[in-house]
Structure formats: structure tokens, C-alpha cells
Design an enzyme around this catalytic site. Structure first.
Site, mmCIF file in Angstrom:
data_model
loop_
_atom_site.group_PDB
_atom_site.id
_atom_site.type_symbol
_atom_site.label_atom_id
_atom_site.label_comp_id
_atom_site.label_asym_id
_atom_site.label_seq_id
_atom_site.Cartn_x
_atom_site.Cartn_y
_atom_site.Cartn_z
ATOM 1 N N ASP A 67 0.815 -1.217 0.000
ATOM 2 C CA ASP A 67 0.000 0.000 0.000
ATOM 3 C C ASP A 67 0.850 1.270 0.000
ATOM 4 O OD1 ASP A 67 0.918 -0.540 2.572
ATOM 5 O OD2 ASP A 67 -1.061 -0.798 3.442
ATOM 6 N N ASN A 136 -7.889 -3.004 14.346
ATOM 7 C CA ASN A 136 -9.276 -3.314 13.998
ATOM 8 C C ASN A 136 -9.355 -4.494 13.020
ATOM 9 O OD1 ASN A 136 -8.340 -2.203 11.649
ATOM 10 N ND2 ASN A 136 -9.743 -0.461 11.615
ATOM 11 N N HIS A 138 -7.532 -4.831 10.273
ATOM 12 C CA HIS A 138 -7.253 -4.544 8.862
ATOM 13 C C HIS A 138 -5.949 -5.183 8.401
ATOM 14 C CE1 HIS A 138 -5.118 -0.625 10.200
ATOM 15 N NE2 HIS A 138 -4.195 -1.356 9.643
ATOM 16 N N GLU A 143 -9.889 -1.852 5.375
ATOM 17 C CA GLU A 143 -10.509 -1.562 6.657
ATOM 18 C C GLU A 143 -11.785 -2.382 6.822
ATOM 19 O OE1 GLU A 143 -9.180 0.388 8.783
ATOM 20 O OE2 GLU A 143 -7.969 1.874 7.747
HETATM 21 C C1 F6R Z 1 1.314 -1.485 6.298
HETATM 22 C C2 F6R Z 1 -0.047 -1.964 6.354
HETATM 23 C C3 F6R Z 1 -0.855 -1.971 7.587
HETATM 24 C C4 F6R Z 1 -0.088 -2.340 8.846
HETATM 25 C C5 F6R Z 1 -0.990 -2.340 10.055
HETATM 26 C C6 F6R Z 1 -0.236 -2.612 11.337
HETATM 27 O O1 F6R Z 1 1.846 -1.600 5.001
HETATM 28 O O2 F6R Z 1 -0.522 -2.333 5.340
HETATM 29 O O3 F6R Z 1 -1.919 -2.876 7.418
HETATM 30 O O4 F6R Z 1 0.498 -3.595 8.676
HETATM 31 O O5 F6R Z 1 -1.626 -1.099 10.168
HETATM 32 O O6 F6R Z 1 0.624 -1.531 11.566
HETATM 33 P P1 F6R Z 1 1.733 -1.559 12.701
HETATM 34 O O7 F6R Z 1 2.677 -2.646 12.304
HETATM 35 O O8 F6R Z 1 2.376 -0.209 12.661
HETATM 36 O O9 F6R Z 1 1.041 -1.859 13.970
#
Ligand code: F6R
Length: 243
Positions: A67, A136, A138, A143
Site C-alpha cells: 500500500d 481493527n 485490517h 478496513e
Molecule cells: C502497512 C499496512 C498496515 C499495517 C498495520 C499494522 O503496510 O498495510 O496494514 O500492517 O496497520 O501496523 P503496525 O505494524 O504499525 O502496527
């Protein structure tokens, strides 16, 4: 789903790096799907260390990132392009031409999503997709929603994600409101999936991912249907798993 229990973040990172390293050794020209965020930083550090010791060679590796924020350019230190160069690409012998992140500055968002999806297909798909898990549930920027998004698409970020990510920006107002992300369908097409999860704030989401109903309200729950998922999680993240 295979769950590898680890002591803490460091142990998680080392074990996840071991699995990525095995993938590169078995298929030196593999396609790695990569993630940003706090969860994989330790994994990248470990890979860099092994590269520096001469145990790993990224020369033929290709990468596609999950992403990118919409509207952030490559020089912006909050862009995922910047993150990947800072934490991994600039520290190993990967060919920059073999690294790919959605173009957050694309003028035509729809065309960019289609281009990225087609491009992943043209590489022959992803051999190993690394994922972090949102609080959450995701994955990527998919989301909680009413249905699973299939392809790479542009999303509006939820308040909870903006809140979680604001720590990297000067203020919540500076967090972009939209992002490009591989879809759930794109992620599910990967041959193997590796999820790194650390910390108690992920424990609820992890329990729902593994044992909950498969629902787009918990996007990661779809991983229950994938044939080859390995979750590497620390004790804190596993603290709410049913006994
Ligand atoms: C990052 C991504 C997100 C993160 C997720 C967890 O490329 O796609 O889905 O993996 O938000 O983020 P952290 O690791 O910062 O808790």
C-alpha cells in the site's frame, strides 16, 4: 493457519526473518509482498544484518508493497516508498528497479490501481506476502467494511487508522485521508502469507482473525481460508487466544 509463538518483538522479528530468508534461499528470484508499519521493522533489520554477514543475497529478488498513501511523494518521509528505502531497499543489494510501491502521486487513481494489479499478475504473483495486523483487524489498508474488496483500490482511511498512524506525523490533520492498497483478493492470491503481530493492543484482533467468524468486519479473518498462512506472534499478542 500455523502459529509460531515468540517471546517478544525481537524474537518475533528474528523468526519472521528466518522464514523470509528461507524463501530467498529456495527461490533467489522470488517475488516478496512487503508491508510497512512498526511490526516488520525488526524483521527488516534482521534481514539487513544477515545480508551484511553475506548470508543473504537480494540481487534477483523482486518486491511489491501492499500500500501507499495517496498524495505523498517519494521524498516525503512518511510515504511508504520512503519507509521501504530507509528500512530495507537502501541497505541491501536489491535492484531498485525490482522494487514496487503503488504510486501515491498518480493522477488517475483508478488507472494506477489497475496498473498495479496487472503488474503483480505480470510478475507471476507473489511467492510470500508479509503482513502486519491492524488493531481493527485490517490488512493492508483494507478496513472493516461490508464486503471484501478484491483488487487494488483506493480507500478512505477510518478514524481508528488515522488515530493509530498519527504518531508518525506532526498531527492527525497531516495524516492523508486516502490510500492505495492491494485488495483482499490480491493478498489472498499470494502463494504463502506471513503475518507478524506484536503487542497486547493486537491481541483482540489476532484472536478474531484466527478464531472469529470470517467477516469483512474483521478483514484479516479471511486468512482462515488461505492454504498457507503462518502467523508469527509474541506472547502479548497471543494473550487473548482461547485456551
Ligand atoms: C502497512 C499496512 C498496515 C499495517 C498495520 C499494522 O503496510 O498495510 O496494514 O500492517 O496497520 O501496523 P503496525 O505494524 O504499525 O502496527
Amino acid at each position: 493457519m500455523k502459529i509460531i509463538r515468540t517471546r517478544d518483538y525481537k524474537d518475533m522479528s528474528r523468526k519472521a526473518a528466518n522464514l523470509i530468508s528461507a524463501q530467498i534461499l529456495l527461490k533467489p528470484d522470488c517475488v516478496l509482498g512487503l508491508a510497512t508499519g512498526s511490526s516488520p521493522i525488526g524483521t527488516y533489520d534482521q534481514l539487513v544484518e544477515w545480508y551484511q554477514k553475506g548470508d543473504l543475497d537480494f540481487k534477483q529478488v523482486k518486491t511489491v508493497n501492499l500500500d501507499e498513501y495517496k498524495g505523498l511523494n517519494h521524498e516525503n518521509d512518511q510515504s511508504y516508498y520512503y519507509f521501504m528505502h530507509h528500512h530495507l531497499f537502501d541497505r541491501v543489494n536489491i535492484n531498485p528497479a525490482n522494487t514496487n510501491v503503488p504510486n501515491g502521486m498518480a493522477e488517475d487513481g483508478e488507472a494506477e490501481c489497475q496498473r498495479y494489479e496487472d503488474f503483480i499478475g505480470s510478475l507471476g504473483g507473489v511467492d510470500l506476502q508479509l503482513l502486519g495486523l491492524g488493531r481493527n483487524g485490517h490488512i493492508g489498508f483494507n478496513e472493516p467494511a461490508e464486503s471484501f474488496a478484491k483488487m487494488t483500490h483506493c480507500v478512505d482511511l477510518t478514524e481508528s487508522t488515522i488515530e493509530a498512524n498519527k504518531r508518525f506525523f506532526a498531527s492527525a490533520d497531516d495524516v492523508p485521508r486516502q490510500a492505495y492498497t492491494m485488495g483482499i483478493g490480491t493478498i489472498m492470491k499470494a502463494d504463502k502469507i506471513l503475518v507478524v503481530v506484536s503487542g497486547e493492543d493486537k491481541a483482540d484482533a489476532l484472536a478474531k482473525t484466527v478464531y472469529g467468524e470470517i467477516t469483512p468486519e474483521v478483514p484479516a479473518s479471511i486468512l482462515q481460508l488461505h492454504k498457507n498462512v503462518t502467523i508469527v506472534a509474541d506472547e502479548a499478542a497471543l494473550s487473548k487466544m482461547p485456551k
